[in-house]
Design an enzyme around this catalytic site. Structure first.
Site, PDB file in Angstrom:
ATOM      1  N   GLY A  83      56.214 -54.401  83.250  1.00 49.87           N
ATOM      2  CA  GLY A  83      56.579 -53.751  84.498  1.00 49.87           C
ATOM      3  C   GLY A  83      55.973 -52.377  84.670  1.00 49.87           C
ATOM      4  O   GLY A  83      55.587 -51.985  85.780  1.00 49.87           O
ATOM      5  N   THR A  84      55.890 -51.623  83.590  1.00 45.73           N
ATOM      6  CA  THR A  84      55.337 -50.271  83.677  1.00 45.73           C
ATOM      7  C   THR A  84      53.890 -50.287  84.154  1.00 45.73           C
ATOM      8  O   THR A  84      53.508 -49.526  85.047  1.00 45.73           O
ATOM      9  CB  THR A  84      55.433 -49.556  82.322  1.00 45.73           C
ATOM     10  N   ASN A 110      67.899 -50.147  88.155  1.00 39.63           N
ATOM     11  CA  ASN A 110      68.125 -50.488  86.754  1.00 39.63           C
ATOM     12  C   ASN A 110      69.367 -49.835  86.175  1.00 39.63           C
ATOM     13  O   ASN A 110      69.966 -50.347  85.228  1.00 39.63           O
ATOM     14  CB  ASN A 110      66.904 -50.119  85.908  1.00 39.63           C
ATOM     15  N   SER A 143      58.643 -58.332  85.272  1.00 35.53           N
ATOM     16  CA  SER A 143      58.403 -58.246  83.830  1.00 35.53           C
ATOM     17  C   SER A 143      59.086 -59.392  83.106  1.00 35.53           C
ATOM     18  O   SER A 143      60.231 -59.746  83.428  1.00 35.53           O
ATOM     19  CB  SER A 143      58.922 -56.903  83.292  1.00 35.53           C
ATOM     20  N   ALA A 144      58.411 -59.960  82.112  1.00 32.67           N
ATOM     21  CA  ALA A 144      58.909 -61.161  81.436  1.00 32.67           C
ATOM     22  C   ALA A 144      60.106 -60.896  80.537  1.00 32.67           C
ATOM     23  O   ALA A 144      61.022 -61.724  80.459  1.00 32.67           O
ATOM     24  CB  ALA A 144      57.783 -61.798  80.629  1.00 32.67           C
ATOM     25  N   CYS A 155      67.654 -40.827  76.620  1.00 34.39           N
ATOM     26  CA  CYS A 155      68.567 -40.426  75.555  1.00 34.39           C
ATOM     27  C   CYS A 155      67.825 -40.273  74.242  1.00 34.39           C
ATOM     28  O   CYS A 155      67.104 -41.157  73.815  1.00 34.39           O
ATOM     29  CB  CYS A 155      69.676 -41.472  75.410  1.00 34.39           C
TER      30      CYS A 155
END
Length: 369
Positions: free
Chosen positions: A68-69, A138, A186-187, A312
């Site tokens: 996806g990125t 997300n 994205s997979a 984080c």
């Protein structure tokens, strides 16, 4: 261990593993003209057609990427001209490319978010070359009004991109009905392995590449394609197509159960985005008086895997930009935890997860609720 972090990554489905065992022996380069190469080409073409059908696209509109990125980066950097517009709640793989371009002179307009997490694109200025609004957030799971936004973008002559990474496999996607020009998936969010994604590029458009090399993927993404990962991705799409409604209903019931149990047993909770349409498996909850990173670590020690919607690390825990864009305070945003359920989440796990949350929050607050 109870795994409630499916928005981060999903386990590989058994059927997908079987498909990979079948196709791993097809080792030729899809660009080669000999028999082994053409076997690989056939598998790649078959996989591309299945993934295209899953989102209502033509096979030649699918560009394979590493995830996806990369798909988002190609969409942003490959089609942006002098001005662009983006929502304030996008994933960093959309926001950071735009910010990179803005530092080099791009005029960038940001759409604000309402308290429910819904983005309004009414303020779209003239002269933008591309608009980007994710289909599902997300952090909160809130479904965005992409079709309306795409119509507004096209009315002003702009292309429209949507990051559908958190939507694929959870809600039906049809690029024609949405009216988008570019769409990223994205997979590994769909029970397939990491390392492959796809960008839908509407016919007639051509992306400026980020890398240079061969002419694979219409030169938008040069490099030898992975037939193994493509076939796994395609199998995951087939499975999702078959069981999406069944999964959605069951997971939504479990998510609602989790939220009810937590709110009943833990004071000072705020479910972020609950008043907006959401995908079934995502629940983002702020726990007043606590730090999200510490809570996540303590939940992990107690046997529950969850995550924060924010970046984080042990040295620097940042408040979720999504929640602050929704009007949450810094403390509320820092105290948030994201629970994301999946296909194999069991009812017994939900009851136990709620117990773990109540026990852990009570211990961290130093009092019994």
């Amino acid at each position: 261990m109870i795994y409630l972090d499916h928005n981060a990554s999903t386990p590989t489905a058994p059927e997908v593993r079987e498909e990979m065992l079948r196709t791993i022996e097809i080792y030729g380069n899809p660009s080669s003209l000999h028999e082994e190469g053409q076997k690989a080409r056939g598998l790649l073409d078959e996989s591309r057609a299945k993934i295209a059908a899953f989102i209502g696209a033509f096979p030649d509109e699918i560009v394979f990427t590493s995830g996806g990125t990369e798909a988002n980066n190609i969409a942003v950097q490959g089609f942006t001209d002098s001005a662009a517009a983006v929502s304030s709640i996008e994933h960093s793989s959309v926001l950071k490319p735009f910010e990179f371009l803005a530092a080099r002179g791009l005029k960038l307009h940001r759409f604000p978010a309402g308290s429910s997490g819904i983005i309004s694109t009414d303020s779209l200025p003239d002269g933008v070359s591309i608009v980007s609004l994710m289909l599902v957030n997300n952090d909160t799971g809130v479904i965005q009004p992409v079709r309306k936004a795409a119509e507004e973008a096209h009315a002003k002559g702009a292309l429209f991109h949507t990051d559908a990474v958190q939507a694929a496999g959870k809600i039906r996607i049809n690029v024609r009905e949405l009216g988008v020009d570019l769409l990223s998936i994205s997979a590994h969010k769909m029970y397939a392995p990491k390392g492959i994604g796809a960008l839908f590029v509407r016919r007639g458009l051509k992306a400026s590449p980020l890398m240079f090399g061969g002419n694979q993927e219409k030169a938008a993404r040069p490099g030898t394609e992975s037939t193994l990962l493509a076939s796994a991705f395609a199998k995951a799409c087939e499975i999702a197509e078959e069981r999406m409604e069944e999964d959605e209903m069951r997971i939504a019931r479990l998510r609602d159960m989790l939220e009810t149990l937590i709110k009943s047993n833990v004071d000072g909770c705020l479910v972020n985005g609950a008043e907006a349409p959401r995908v079934s498996g995502t629940s983002n909850i702020s726990f007043s008086g606590l730090k999200g990173d510490s809570l996540i670590i303590n939940l992990d020690l107690a046997g529950l895997c969850v995550s924060g919607g924010s970046a984080c690390s042990s040295a620097d825990f940042k408040a979720s930009h999504v929640l602050t864009a929704m009007g949450r305070t810094e403390d509320e945003a820092r105290s948030s935890v994201r629970f994301s359920l999946g296909r194999e989440t069991a009812e017994a796990e939900i009851f136990r997860a709620a117990e773990i949350v109540a026990e852990t929050v009570s211990a961290m607050r130093g009092r019994t609720w």
